[in-house]
Scaffold this active site. Sequence first.
Site, PDB file in Angstrom:
ATOM      1  N   GLU A 132      -3.088   4.629  -1.851  1.00  0.00           N
ATOM      2  CA  GLU A 132      -4.061   5.056  -0.841  1.00  0.00           C
ATOM      3  C   GLU A 132      -4.345   6.542  -1.027  1.00  0.00           C
ATOM      4  O   GLU A 132      -3.455   7.371  -0.889  1.00  0.00           O
ATOM      5  CB  GLU A 132      -3.510   4.782   0.564  1.00  0.00           C
ATOM      6  CG  GLU A 132      -4.461   5.140   1.692  1.00  0.00           C
ATOM      7  CD  GLU A 132      -4.224   6.533   2.274  1.00  0.00           C
ATOM      8  OE1 GLU A 132      -5.141   7.058   2.937  1.00  0.00           O
ATOM      9  OE2 GLU A 132      -3.127   7.092   2.065  1.00  0.00           O
ATOM     10  N   ASP A 137      -7.783  16.216  10.233  1.00  0.00           N
ATOM     11  CA  ASP A 137      -8.590  16.153   9.028  1.00  0.00           C
ATOM     12  C   ASP A 137     -10.060  16.374   9.370  1.00  0.00           C
ATOM     13  O   ASP A 137     -10.700  15.518   9.969  1.00  0.00           O
ATOM     14  CB  ASP A 137      -8.404  14.792   8.355  1.00  0.00           C
ATOM     15  CG  ASP A 137      -8.996  14.743   6.958  1.00  0.00           C
ATOM     16  OD1 ASP A 137      -9.810  15.625   6.630  1.00  0.00           O
ATOM     17  OD2 ASP A 137      -8.642  13.820   6.209  1.00  0.00           O
ATOM     18  N   ILE A 138     -10.588  17.531   8.973  1.00  0.00           N
ATOM     19  CA  ILE A 138     -11.978  17.843   9.297  1.00  0.00           C
ATOM     20  C   ILE A 138     -12.952  16.980   8.506  1.00  0.00           C
ATOM     21  O   ILE A 138     -14.148  16.994   8.767  1.00  0.00           O
ATOM     22  CB  ILE A 138     -12.284  19.329   9.038  1.00  0.00           C
ATOM     23  CG1 ILE A 138     -12.071  19.663   7.552  1.00  0.00           C
ATOM     24  CG2 ILE A 138     -11.452  20.214   9.930  1.00  0.00           C
ATOM     25  CD1 ILE A 138     -12.528  21.064   7.178  1.00  0.00           C
ATOM     26  N   TYR A 139     -12.431  16.225   7.541  1.00  0.00           N
ATOM     27  CA  TYR A 139     -13.295  15.414   6.704  1.00  0.00           C
ATOM     28  C   TYR A 139     -13.383  13.971   7.193  1.00  0.00           C
ATOM     29  O   TYR A 139     -13.813  13.097   6.469  1.00  0.00           O
ATOM     30  CB  TYR A 139     -12.814  15.456   5.251  1.00  0.00           C
ATOM     31  CG  TYR A 139     -12.821  16.850   4.679  1.00  0.00           C
ATOM     32  CD1 TYR A 139     -14.019  17.526   4.469  1.00  0.00           C
ATOM     33  CD2 TYR A 139     -11.646  17.511   4.376  1.00  0.00           C
ATOM     34  CE1 TYR A 139     -14.050  18.816   3.962  1.00  0.00           C
ATOM     35  CE2 TYR A 139     -11.655  18.808   3.867  1.00  0.00           C
ATOM     36  CZ  TYR A 139     -12.865  19.448   3.657  1.00  0.00           C
ATOM     37  OH  TYR A 139     -12.882  20.733   3.161  1.00  0.00           O
ATOM     38  N   GLN A 140     -12.950  13.718   8.410  1.00  0.00           N
ATOM     39  CA  GLN A 140     -13.078  12.385   8.976  1.00  0.00           C
ATOM     40  C   GLN A 140     -13.761  12.466  10.334  1.00  0.00           C
ATOM     41  O   GLN A 140     -13.569  13.420  11.095  1.00  0.00           O
ATOM     42  CB  GLN A 140     -11.702  11.722   9.132  1.00  0.00           C
ATOM     43  CG  GLN A 140     -11.039  11.388   7.804  1.00  0.00           C
ATOM     44  CD  GLN A 140      -9.770  10.584   7.984  1.00  0.00           C
ATOM     45  OE1 GLN A 140      -9.208  10.517   9.071  1.00  0.00           O
ATOM     46  NE2 GLN A 140      -9.311   9.968   6.907  1.00  0.00           N
ATOM     47  N   ARG A 164       0.846  -1.187   0.000  1.00  0.00           N
ATOM     48  CA  ARG A 164       0.000   0.000   0.000  1.00  0.00           C
ATOM     49  C   ARG A 164       0.883   1.239   0.000  1.00  0.00           C
ATOM     50  O   ARG A 164       1.776   1.380   0.848  1.00  0.00           O
ATOM     51  CB  ARG A 164      -0.898   0.005   1.237  1.00  0.00           C
ATOM     52  CG  ARG A 164      -1.939   1.117   1.225  1.00  0.00           C
ATOM     53  CD  ARG A 164      -2.770   1.074   2.486  1.00  0.00           C
ATOM     54  NE  ARG A 164      -2.182   1.904   3.514  1.00  0.00           N
ATOM     55  CZ  ARG A 164      -2.883   2.767   4.260  1.00  0.00           C
ATOM     56  NH1 ARG A 164      -4.178   2.903   4.084  1.00  0.00           N
ATOM     57  NH2 ARG A 164      -2.287   3.471   5.193  1.00  0.00           N
ATOM     58  N   LEU A 165       0.657   2.122  -0.955  1.00  0.00           N
ATOM     59  CA  LEU A 165       1.402   3.376  -1.043  1.00  0.00           C
ATOM     60  C   LEU A 165       0.633   4.435  -0.254  1.00  0.00           C
ATOM     61  O   LEU A 165      -0.338   5.015  -0.739  1.00  0.00           O
ATOM     62  CB  LEU A 165       1.589   3.800  -2.499  1.00  0.00           C
ATOM     63  CG  LEU A 165       2.296   2.784  -3.406  1.00  0.00           C
ATOM     64  CD1 LEU A 165       2.385   3.316  -4.831  1.00  0.00           C
ATOM     65  CD2 LEU A 165       3.692   2.451  -2.875  1.00  0.00           C
ATOM     66  N   ASP A 166       1.074   4.679   0.972  1.00  0.00           N
ATOM     67  CA  ASP A 166       0.363   5.574   1.868  1.00  0.00           C
ATOM     68  C   ASP A 166       0.570   7.027   1.445  1.00  0.00           C
ATOM     69  O   ASP A 166       1.644   7.421   0.991  1.00  0.00           O
ATOM     70  CB  ASP A 166       0.875   5.378   3.302  1.00  0.00           C
ATOM     71  CG  ASP A 166       0.160   6.266   4.297  1.00  0.00           C
ATOM     72  OD1 ASP A 166      -1.033   6.018   4.545  1.00  0.00           O
ATOM     73  OD2 ASP A 166       0.790   7.223   4.794  1.00  0.00           O
ATOM     74  N   HIS A 179      -7.847   2.426  10.344  1.00  0.00           N
ATOM     75  CA  HIS A 179      -7.171   2.988  11.514  1.00  0.00           C
ATOM     76  C   HIS A 179      -7.421   4.487  11.644  1.00  0.00           C
ATOM     77  O   HIS A 179      -7.162   5.069  12.698  1.00  0.00           O
ATOM     78  CB  HIS A 179      -5.663   2.722  11.439  1.00  0.00           C
ATOM     79  CG  HIS A 179      -5.005   3.371  10.272  1.00  0.00           C
ATOM     80  ND1 HIS A 179      -5.154   2.906   8.984  1.00  0.00           N
ATOM     81  CD2 HIS A 179      -4.190   4.450  10.178  1.00  0.00           C
ATOM     82  CE1 HIS A 179      -4.464   3.656   8.150  1.00  0.00           C
ATOM     83  NE2 HIS A 179      -3.883   4.609   8.846  1.00  0.00           N
ATOM     84  N   ARG A 220      -8.281   9.932  16.981  1.00  0.00           N
ATOM     85  CA  ARG A 220      -8.344   8.655  16.282  1.00  0.00           C
ATOM     86  C   ARG A 220      -8.185   7.460  17.215  1.00  0.00           C
ATOM     87  O   ARG A 220      -8.530   6.327  16.849  1.00  0.00           O
ATOM     88  CB  ARG A 220      -7.283   8.626  15.173  1.00  0.00           C
ATOM     89  CG  ARG A 220      -7.620   9.567  14.017  1.00  0.00           C
ATOM     90  CD  ARG A 220      -6.535   9.613  12.974  1.00  0.00           C
ATOM     91  NE  ARG A 220      -5.284  10.132  13.510  1.00  0.00           N
ATOM     92  CZ  ARG A 220      -4.177  10.283  12.792  1.00  0.00           C
ATOM     93  NH1 ARG A 220      -4.170   9.936  11.522  1.00  0.00           N
ATOM     94  NH2 ARG A 220      -3.081  10.764  13.340  1.00  0.00           N
TER      95      ARG A 220
END
Length: 482
Positions: A234, A335-338, A191-193, A291, A392
């Site tokens: 990703e 991140d306000i989008y999570q 996975r390319l983070d 995660h 998180r």
Amino acid sequence: MGIKNQAMLITYADSLGSNLKDLKSVLEKHMDGVIGGIHILPFFPSSGDRGFAPMDYTQVDPAFGNWEDVRVLAEKYDLMFDFMVNHISAQSPYFQDFLANKDESAYRSLFIRYREFWPGGEPTAEQVDAIYKRKPRAPYRMAEFSDGTSEKVWCTFDEEQVDLDVTAPVTKQFIKDNLTFLARQGASIIRLDAFAYANKRIGTDCFFVEPDIWQTLKECADTLDAHHVAVLPEIHEHYTIQLKIAEHGYYVYDFALPMLVLHTLFSGRVDRLAHWLAVCPRKQFTTLDTHDGIGVVDVKDLMTDEECEATREALYAQGANVKKKYSSAEYNNLDIYQINCTYYSALGNNDQAYILARVLQCFAPGIPQIYYVGLLAGENDIELLERTKEGRNINRHYYTLAEIDETVRRPVVQQLFRLLKFRNTSPAFDGGFSVKTLDENRLEIVWDNAGAGVSAKLLADAAARTFEITETVNGTVRRIIL
């Protein structure tokens, strides 16, 4: 390069027990047949972000075990490893050598130096505003050199995560060497983070910069192809980016599914979900939880802004022990989008709703990934959240072996295990896919493998939160009871 079409567990090396040996023990004891693959979140020595600030890809953090522990898991499971193509740890030998030797360092070109990248050494206000960034200012940190001088280097995320210049020959070699090493340690897929941040170019937003990004992806894929290892970029953003990557033949993530399923179960309407399932990529990994938090940005234009807001508000109203402040700066949310919440608690710790959510995931196109907290139908960990003030962490509970022994006995967990075993073993899911809405609240999904003489059908009622699964083998129909 074949990845088994079976559920894949996402877990940290120390989340199910204390280390990789414990993880193997838990899988053998409780989850035989439940999963066919494991995404082991970064297990390298790291200086931050729970593994995502790697110092050295050639080592396993001794607290977790060693490469032999990893290879033993690879004998039975498809393994996914992370490679942070965008950055490396500020404590890595590469950055430390740069700080010690500055222009004489062999790694001086590994990093993006403001004085070399920007004309005049600094971006204009307009250029800063254009950048797709995670900070309220230009993305940089100060490099403090041993000679007493200092300068700005590009840093998108935490100061422990220093960005790499993926266009420099030394970085290209660094990427190739490390991907080759990881491919030889038993990985089936890398996975390319943070992939979309990797390429920067003046005059752009420095996010998924085309055509540059395709060259970077091809270089990574070509390196891994030689070892029969797949690649998974990703990216959290508009769903059309995933469609574009899928058109190039790569695996993608279905990050739109989590909010679509919540919308379906909160509203009772199946139209938005059915539309997405009809058009989404087929070569993908599906998620409901990871995660990180529950992504919101990925469903823009698949749901209206009003539907997104209604779903978010329903989550806070109907979810269990989740508050808006847990996804705010007060809890170190970048991140306000999570939304920071476990998926089980997002659905109010309701077993019936939760199993239906997983049924919908298992019948969606793609390989289902199940985060370890979700696999155990875990509730929000408020104690860990408050102790660390890290939003998180509400979804990053540390399970002891004794706790796992107890929680796997819960009926909802046993139901989920039976669902995944069915999903892993029915040949129907290697066949063709179709979905249709029966009315506002009900949908039908069919997987039909004509060559094997097997089909599987799901009838789901989102308003009643009920479902029926049947499998037909050579004309004989049987109901699947979870």
